[in-house]
Write an enzyme that holds these catalytic residues in place. Sequence first.
Site, PDB file in Angstrom:
ATOM      1  N   ALA A  75       0.844  -1.203   0.000  1.00 33.10           N
ATOM      2  CA  ALA A  75       0.000   0.000   0.000  1.00 33.10           C
ATOM      3  C   ALA A  75       0.874   1.246   0.000  1.00 33.10           C
ATOM      4  CB  ALA A  75      -0.887   0.021   1.251  1.00 33.10           C
ATOM      5  N   TYR A 141      -5.674   8.955   2.698  1.00 29.43           N
ATOM      6  CA  TYR A 141      -5.226   7.597   3.052  1.00 29.43           C
ATOM      7  C   TYR A 141      -6.344   6.857   3.780  1.00 29.43           C
ATOM      8  CZ  TYR A 141      -2.786   4.016   5.798  1.00 29.43           C
ATOM      9  OH  TYR A 141      -2.420   2.832   6.402  1.00 29.43           O
TER      10      TYR A 141
HETATM   11  N1  LIG Z   1       2.711   0.589  10.178  1.00 31.08           N
HETATM   12  C1  LIG Z   1       1.546   0.896  10.750  1.00 31.08           C
HETATM   13  O1  LIG Z   1       1.494   1.401  11.864  1.00 31.08           O
HETATM   14  C2  LIG Z   1       0.243   0.585  10.044  1.00 31.08           C
HETATM   15  C3  LIG Z   1      -0.952   0.925  10.691  1.00 31.08           C
HETATM   16  C4  LIG Z   1      -2.163   0.647  10.067  1.00 31.08           C
HETATM   17  C5  LIG Z   1      -2.170   0.020   8.826  1.00 31.08           C
HETATM   18  N2  LIG Z   1      -0.997  -0.284   8.214  1.00 31.08           N
HETATM   19  C6  LIG Z   1      -1.073  -0.953   6.909  1.00 31.08           C
HETATM   20  O2  LIG Z   1      -0.287  -2.138   6.946  1.00 31.08           O
HETATM   21  C7  LIG Z   1       0.245  -2.401   5.643  1.00 31.08           C
HETATM   22  C8  LIG Z   1       1.753  -2.564   5.721  1.00 31.08           C
HETATM   23  O3  LIG Z   1       2.317  -1.343   6.207  1.00 31.08           O
HETATM   24  P1  LIG Z   1       3.855  -1.214   6.626  1.00 31.08           P
HETATM   25  O4  LIG Z   1       3.898  -0.296   7.782  1.00 31.08           O
HETATM   26  O5  LIG Z   1       4.472  -2.550   6.735  1.00 31.08           O
HETATM   27  O6  LIG Z   1       4.414  -0.417   5.371  1.00 31.08           O
HETATM   28  P2  LIG Z   1       5.687  -0.688   4.437  1.00 31.08           P
HETATM   29  O7  LIG Z   1       5.829   0.499   3.556  1.00 31.08           O
HETATM   30  O8  LIG Z   1       6.861  -1.109   5.248  1.00 31.08           O
HETATM   31  O9  LIG Z   1       5.213  -1.949   3.587  1.00 31.08           O
HETATM   32  C9  LIG Z   1       4.524  -1.837   2.373  1.00 31.08           C
HETATM   33  C10 LIG Z   1       5.218  -2.749   1.379  1.00 31.08           C
HETATM   34  O10 LIG Z   1       4.499  -2.705   0.145  1.00 31.08           O
HETATM   35  C11 LIG Z   1       5.432  -2.574  -0.913  1.00 31.08           C
HETATM   36  N3  LIG Z   1       4.758  -1.902  -2.026  1.00 31.08           N
HETATM   37  C12 LIG Z   1       4.357  -0.604  -2.077  1.00 31.08           C
HETATM   38  N4  LIG Z   1       3.794  -0.360  -3.270  1.00 31.08           N
HETATM   39  C13 LIG Z   1       3.808  -1.516  -3.961  1.00 31.08           C
HETATM   40  C14 LIG Z   1       3.366  -1.893  -5.250  1.00 31.08           C
HETATM   41  N5  LIG Z   1       2.805  -1.001  -6.089  1.00 31.08           N
HETATM   42  N6  LIG Z   1       3.559  -3.170  -5.658  1.00 31.08           N
HETATM   43  C15 LIG Z   1       4.164  -4.074  -4.843  1.00 31.08           C
HETATM   44  N7  LIG Z   1       4.595  -3.767  -3.609  1.00 31.08           N
HETATM   45  C16 LIG Z   1       4.420  -2.509  -3.178  1.00 31.08           C
HETATM   46  C17 LIG Z   1       6.572  -1.762  -0.347  1.00 31.08           C
HETATM   47  O11 LIG Z   1       7.797  -1.912  -1.059  1.00 31.08           O
HETATM   48  C18 LIG Z   1       6.657  -2.327   1.070  1.00 31.08           C
HETATM   49  O12 LIG Z   1       7.527  -3.434   1.129  1.00 31.08           O
HETATM   50  C19 LIG Z   1      -0.217  -1.228   4.767  1.00 31.08           C
HETATM   51  O13 LIG Z   1      -1.384  -1.601   4.090  1.00 31.08           O
HETATM   52  C20 LIG Z   1      -0.528  -0.133   5.767  1.00 31.08           C
HETATM   53  O14 LIG Z   1      -1.476   0.775   5.267  1.00 31.08           O
HETATM   54  C21 LIG Z   1       0.212  -0.022   8.791  1.00 31.08           C
END
Ligand SMILES: NC(=O)c1ccc[n+]([C@@H]2O[C@H](COP(=O)([O-])OP(=O)(O)OC[C@H]3O[C@@H](n4cnc5c(N)ncnc54)[C@H](O)[C@@H]3O)[C@@H](O)[C@H]2O)c1
Length: 309
Positions: A75, A141
Amino acid sequence: MNILVTGGAGFIGSHLVDGLVEAGHHVVVVDNLSTGCREHVHDQAVFYEMDILQKDELARIFANGAFDIVFHEAAQTLVPYSMEHPREDAELNIMGLLNVLELCRQFGVKKFLFSSSAAVYGDNVQVPLAENAPLQPTSFYGLTKVTAEKYIQMYHDVFGLSYAILRYSNVYGERQGSHGEGGVVYIFSDAIAEGREITIFGDGDQSRDFIYVKDVVRANMAAMDETAPSGIYNISTNIETTVNALKEILFYFSQTAVPVSYAEARSGDIYRSALDNALAKQTLRWRPATKLLEGLQQTYFYFAGRKQT
Ligand SMILES: NC(=O)c1ccc[n+]([C@@H]2O[C@H](COP(=O)([O-])OP(=O)(O)OC[C@H]3O[C@@H](n4cnc5c(N)ncnc54)[C@H](O)[C@@H]3O)[C@@H](O)[C@H]2O)c1
């Protein structure tokens, strides 16, 4: 089981892949490495460097994968970026999701698990918020997460795709980057370990519900079970911690205090946040196991340790 994790090189995704591989599953990761890190992907997982917007290439992975379960972590995760670039945010968080959902439908995936967010609730001060609280996102978002949830529910209603939507509060832990929602733990840890000034947006009394990443992994693994009913679950601690308190705890671990400056609150940021996790506890038989001080200590020393290598 055969499992696909999109975004499996990212912060949460890579920990999830570790948990799934260690539980004996065959795991495939699709990630374009835009924010993820190849070295964080378990060496027993199959890795494809690929963008989920490339539908035909993604279809080939599904055709060969015979996936039982799909976890969708890929995402655009930055609230400020979504405010400046709503179109790009929607392209990945909605059209990217639809590519994956369509392939789940075509290839008979049994269950789809989605990473949603506390951002769907917006700036509602009636904390803690349960899953039936009104959805009033204050950022693009958050709006894409609300929209994604509705698509997933409609895929369930129309095509029978089982699902779990997990609304995470602020996730923190090892491997986190400066980007993303819970990034404040990384940003502060990194700056404090280097003796640099930290900047707090707003007065610092804004609260967050910080949950340790390995507890989030356990929640995902509980929700993937076929006996877990399709539904929306808050994955959180239900405890509010202010950003000022977070800074003090990290100062305590580092045994130093760095200068602190306060800047204007950022557009789209919410003030108070705590999510009621009773439904996940009851239905998924999951509960957060890591105390905040324990998780923060491990996380701080992980980042501080990287400075010495
Ligand atoms: N970190 C938090 O506190 C949190 C809280 C609520 C929700 N989320 C959700 O959890 C999920 C993971 O978040 P995270 O914190 O691990 O973020 P992150 O950015 O570390 O992980 C996202 C991954 O998706 C990959 N990615 C992005 N665009 C892409 C594409 N077009 N094609 C293929 N891969 C792609 C990135 O390279 C990355 O490895 C997300 O959906 C985020 O919205 C995270």
